[in-house]
Design an enzyme around this catalytic site. Structure first.
Site, PDB file in Angstrom:
ATOM      1  N   ASP A  34      -2.880 -23.825   3.674  1.00  0.00           N
ATOM      2  CA  ASP A  34      -2.062 -22.740   3.107  1.00  0.00           C
ATOM      3  C   ASP A  34      -1.848 -22.882   1.604  1.00  0.00           C
ATOM      4  OD1 ASP A  34      -0.388 -24.897   2.980  1.00  0.00           O
ATOM      5  OD2 ASP A  34       1.220 -24.037   4.182  1.00  0.00           O
ATOM      6  N   GLU A  36      -0.438 -25.512   0.060  1.00  0.00           N
ATOM      7  CA  GLU A  36       0.571 -26.507  -0.318  1.00  0.00           C
ATOM      8  C   GLU A  36      -0.098 -27.855  -0.591  1.00  0.00           C
ATOM      9  OE1 GLU A  36       3.752 -26.676   2.522  1.00  0.00           O
ATOM     10  OE2 GLU A  36       4.426 -24.647   2.050  1.00  0.00           O
ATOM     11  N   ARG A  86       1.906 -24.383 -25.228  1.00  0.00           N
ATOM     12  CA  ARG A  86       1.701 -23.259 -26.155  1.00  0.00           C
ATOM     13  C   ARG A  86       2.747 -22.159 -25.958  1.00  0.00           C
ATOM     14  NH1 ARG A  86      -4.598 -22.108 -25.700  1.00  0.00           N
ATOM     15  NH2 ARG A  86      -4.200 -22.811 -23.569  1.00  0.00           N
ATOM     16  N   LYS A 177      -6.787 -17.733 -39.788  1.00  0.00           N
ATOM     17  CA  LYS A 177      -6.940 -17.026 -38.507  1.00  0.00           C
ATOM     18  C   LYS A 177      -5.846 -15.980 -38.336  1.00  0.00           C
ATOM     19  CE  LYS A 177      -5.747 -19.067 -34.475  1.00  0.00           C
ATOM     20  NZ  LYS A 177      -5.851 -19.892 -33.275  1.00  0.00           N
ATOM     21  N   ARG A 179      -4.418 -13.806 -35.170  1.00  0.00           N
ATOM     22  CA  ARG A 179      -4.532 -13.577 -33.728  1.00  0.00           C
ATOM     23  C   ARG A 179      -4.267 -12.112 -33.415  1.00  0.00           C
ATOM     24  NH1 ARG A 179      -5.263 -16.110 -29.070  1.00  0.00           N
ATOM     25  NH2 ARG A 179      -5.437 -18.200 -29.962  1.00  0.00           N
ATOM     26  N   ASP A 203     -10.217 -28.994 -33.584  1.00  0.00           N
ATOM     27  CA  ASP A 203      -8.991 -28.330 -33.116  1.00  0.00           C
ATOM     28  C   ASP A 203      -8.311 -29.232 -32.084  1.00  0.00           C
ATOM     29  OD1 ASP A 203      -7.054 -26.390 -32.990  1.00  0.00           O
ATOM     30  OD2 ASP A 203      -8.410 -24.758 -32.430  1.00  0.00           O
ATOM     31  N   THR A 208     -10.072 -20.775 -24.282  1.00  0.00           N
ATOM     32  CA  THR A 208     -11.144 -19.801 -23.989  1.00  0.00           C
ATOM     33  C   THR A 208     -12.358 -20.023 -24.894  1.00  0.00           C
ATOM     34  OG1 THR A 208     -10.342 -18.202 -25.617  1.00  0.00           O
ATOM     35  CG2 THR A 208      -9.446 -18.042 -23.384  1.00  0.00           C
ATOM     36  N   THR A 211     -11.306 -19.001 -30.503  1.00  0.00           N
ATOM     37  CA  THR A 211     -11.036 -19.458 -31.873  1.00  0.00           C
ATOM     38  C   THR A 211     -12.279 -20.113 -32.473  1.00  0.00           C
ATOM     39  OG1 THR A 211      -8.746 -19.862 -31.233  1.00  0.00           O
ATOM     40  CG2 THR A 211      -9.513 -20.955 -33.242  1.00  0.00           C
TER      41      THR A 211
END
Ligand code: R5P
Length: 276
Positions: A34, A36, A86, A177, A179, A203, A208, A211
């Site tokens: 399930d 858990e 973040r 930069k 965003r 960095d 993703t 950047t």
């Protein structure tokens, strides 16, 4: 002292145990049909060091279950990658301050917390007793002796790139930069001449890859001969590594705060030193 290897950080935990000459405790983790989660730890020492990065909700629950299983011990929670850092402020009215929730959960069970390159001072301030180690010197050292310059993809990571560049003994600069939204960024160069140079983008986190992809495009447009990438935390959401190589990056290197196949640099030495 015994080291408990959480399911997100088995390799790093064993490396930390090696450095400390400590045993790795027997532990068992599983997921029920399930969804858990379950944790069981056999730790015979009074002092336990749990090593578990938080790169997903399951990672967080596994960390909490492990800490709960060790409730009667003196526990240091080593959270090499501290997810949710973040969301370190309420960017919009009504938003949850996620890192505060995570900090309270962890500190409710752990006597002490240790992490690597926490995303921001704001995130760090949500903890009462946290120590941070900086992996930028070891990341920079990897490039020592190479004819490169190091570039931060934004002004926010400029401090990081400065430390890495000092360790690599090379020049450094940054890109500006802007965003646009959670997944898209636009960038402008800042007083740099990378023409015919080998550039290394540095960095703290690659999530993703958006950047770094944009930064790579700019550096290549400016005539960089080659673009390599180094980061501490290779989150690599949404096929980020694929996006990086497709964008023309020639090499990606990271630490083992998140265990990926590019995690060639270990943070174990830094963590063990801090624990001693
Ligand atoms: C931002 O402040 C961080 O330092 C990274 O630049 C950012 O988290 C990377 O995210 P992404 O890979 O999704 O662009």
């Amino acid at each position: 002292m015994e080291v408990v290897a959480g399911p997100a950080s088995p390799l790093l935990a064993s490396r930390v145990a090696d450095k400390l000459n400590s045993k790795v405790a027997q532990s068992r983790y599983k997921k029920f049909p399930d969804g858990e989660l379950y944790a069981r730890v056999e730790c015979n020492s009074q002092d336990a060091v749990v090593v578990q990065s938080v790169n997903s909700n399951d990672d967080l629950i596994f960390l909490m279950l492990t800490l709960e299983a060790l409730e009667d011990k003196n526990v240091t929670a080593v959270v090499p990658y501290l997810g949710y850092a973040r969301q370190d402020k309420r960017f919009m009215k009504g938003e949850a301050l996620s890192i505060r929730v995570v900090a309270r959960m962890i500190e409710d069970y752990a006597d002490k917390v240790l992490s690597v390159n926490i995303h921001s001072e704001e995130a760090k301030k949500q903890f009462e007793n946290i120590e941070e180690v900086d992996a930028m010197p070891v990341l920079g050292k990897h490039f020592k002796g190479e004819d490169i310059c190091m570039i931060s993809p934004d002004v926010g990571a400029y401090g990081c790139v400065k430390v890495a560049a000092q360790s690599a003994n090379c020049d450094f600069d940054y890109l500006e930069k802007k965003r646009l939204d959670a997944e898209h960024v636009a960038m402008e160069t800042k007083n740099m001449d990378v023409k015919d140079k080998r550039a290394v983008l540095i960095d703290d986190i690659i999530s993703t890859g958006g950047t770094i992809v944009e930064a790579t495009k700019i550096l290549l447009e400016q005539g960089a001969q080659e673009v390599k990438v180094g980061c501490v935390h290779p989150v690599f959401a949404s096929y980020a590594l694929n996006r990086l190589y497709t964008a023309g990056v020639s090499e990606v290197i990271a630490t083992d705060t998140i265990e990926r196949n590019v995690s060639e640099i270990s943070a174990a030495g830094l963590i063990a030193k801090a624990l001693k």
